[in-house]
Design an enzyme around this catalytic site. Structure first.
Site, PDB file in Angstrom:
ATOM      1  N   THR A  56      38.603  46.673  45.299  1.00  0.00           N
ATOM      2  CA  THR A  56      38.877  45.889  46.503  1.00  0.00           C
ATOM      3  C   THR A  56      38.550  44.426  46.244  1.00  0.00           C
ATOM      4  O   THR A  56      37.488  44.089  45.738  1.00  0.00           O
ATOM      5  CB  THR A  56      38.033  46.408  47.691  1.00  0.00           C
ATOM      6  OG1 THR A  56      38.377  47.778  47.930  1.00  0.00           O
ATOM      7  CG2 THR A  56      38.290  45.590  48.941  1.00  0.00           C
TER       8      THR A  56
ATOM      9  N   CYS B  31      26.475  28.641  29.941  1.00  0.00           N
ATOM     10  CA  CYS B  31      27.138  29.741  30.646  1.00  0.00           C
ATOM     11  C   CYS B  31      26.769  31.115  30.113  1.00  0.00           C
ATOM     12  O   CYS B  31      26.986  32.113  30.777  1.00  0.00           O
ATOM     13  CB  CYS B  31      28.657  29.567  30.560  1.00  0.00           C
ATOM     14  SG  CYS B  31      29.238  28.002  31.217  1.00  0.00           S
TER      15      CYS B  31
END
Length: 388
Positions: free
Chosen positions: A243, A331
């Site tokens: 979803t 990162c």
């Protein structure tokens, strides 16, 4: 002088734009599942499709070819696979050629096994060597399958731009696919999927002022697509199940719209700030090494080394001065290690590099304070040698 902290680490994460924040909050109030056909579900679906159009417009792509993911790392692992499909028919790729300066999310090769990965060297200026790419692809075993090449558009540590469009011509001449990590370029320079002739682009919301937890894999078409990394309910046309993250995706779209508007004016202002920063650094410490300063870079990035100052020590020193910056790329983890980018450029990776990156609200005062802090840290280095 202000005692407020200064944020100069926009390449790690950009500040959340007010427009993105407002849209994200609106998305949190959408109760429906976007796969449901009732009114609430249709409202959620409409928010996603609006964002899909906004992201597509940012990179000159067809909205139908934008697949939303949880971020750039997932997008990279989705597309970097030897297993592709043409419709329902499986297609096997024969190897991955990845530049030596890629972000770890790409450099580690995704779902390609180690024996199918080959590194493309770069020049001393940190630019991928097209002659080496040509030679590698000429030697590629076509019987093993199509070659895939991964080259970033802007390096995450130095900001150096890569000749992606030229590389694309070489890759396609050998029947290969080109994957471009555009994470550090989108929102900082104009990016066009068609002009680059890339087959796939990887982008991330939180690098352009959107929320964390949203990214996209953008393709030129849907004929040849990677086998799904996440399978299940067949969301995103079967390319990525689960979803959808409605608030994150909606905020991503709002940030993409901001990034696409007024880019040239923002670039001019930010480039002027960066140039003034580097001139001030040079005046305070003539021995400072600014990586990639002679080449083309994104306008917001300065990567530098102060001889005698370890990157980790420098990062802590700036933090104590109230300035947030990165030691290389921030990162992948919280630790500071040797830079594979500096190593690929033929420089001593043990020196490390600090990275200052500017953003939409960076001010003249921020630059003045950064120069003053740099001069203080550089002077302390010379006087004590404690950081050597």
């Amino acid at each position: 002088m202000s005692t407020e902290r200064i944020y100069l680490d926009w390449n790690a994460t950009a500040k959340l734009l007010p427009e993105a924040r407002a849209t994200l909050l609106e998305g949190l109030d959408l109760a429906g599942n976007p796969s449901s056909v009732h009114r609430e579900g249709r409202a959620a679906r409409a928010a996603i499709e609006k964002a899909r159009r906004q992201v597509a417009e940012l990179v000159g792509a067809d909205a139908a070819h934008v697949v939303f993911t949880s971020g750039a790392t997932e997008a990279a692992n989705s597309v970097l696979t030897p297993d592709f499909r043409m419709g329902r028919s499986p297609v096997r790729l024969g190897g991955l050629y990845v530049s030596a300066i890629e972000h770890p999310a790409v450099h580690e090769g995704g779902r390609f096994p180690a024996d199918m990965r080959t590194e493309i060297p770069v020049s001393a200026d940190g630019v991928v060597r097209l002659d080496a790419l040509e030679d590698l692809l000429r030697k590629h075993d076509a019987d093993a399958g199509l070659p895939m090449v991964a080259i970033m558009l802007a390096n995450s540590e130095t900001g150096i731009l890569q000749p992606v469009a030229d590389a694309a011509k070489i890759v396609h001449a050998h029947g290969g696919l080109l994957v471009v990590d555009a994470v550090q370029a989108v929102g900082r320079i104009p990016v066009s999927l068609e002009a680059l002739e890339a087959d796939f682009l990887i982008i991330s919301a939180h690098k352009i002022g959107g929320p964390k937890g949203a990214g996209a894999l953008v393709s030129r078409g849907e004929t040849l697509m990677p086998a799904p990394l996440i399978r299940g309910g067949g969301h995103e046309k079967g390319h990525r199940s689960g979803t959808e993250n409605i608030p994150g995706i909606a905020g991503f779209g709002a940030a993409a719209r901001f990034a696409a508007n007024g880019l040239s004016e923002r670039n001019a202002r930010i480039a002027a700030l960066r140039d003034r920063l580097e001139a001030g650094m040079r005046a305070a410490a003539p021995d400072v090494i600014i990586h990639g300063e002679s080449g083309d870079r994104v306008p917001n990035t300065t990567a530098f080394t102060l001889p005698g100052l370890k990157a980790e020590t420098g990062q802590i020193a700036f933090d104590l001065e109230g300035i947030a910056l990165s030691a290389g790329s921030a990162c992948s983890s919280g630790k500071v290690g040797e830079s594979h980018v500096l190593k690929a450029m033929g420089r001593d990776p043990r020196l490390g590099a600090l990275r200052i990156s500017l953003g939409w609200d960076t001010s003249d005062d921020d630059i003045d304070r950064a120069i003053a802090a740099f001069a203080k840290i550089a002077g302390r280095r010379k006087q004590t040698g404690a950081a050597a």
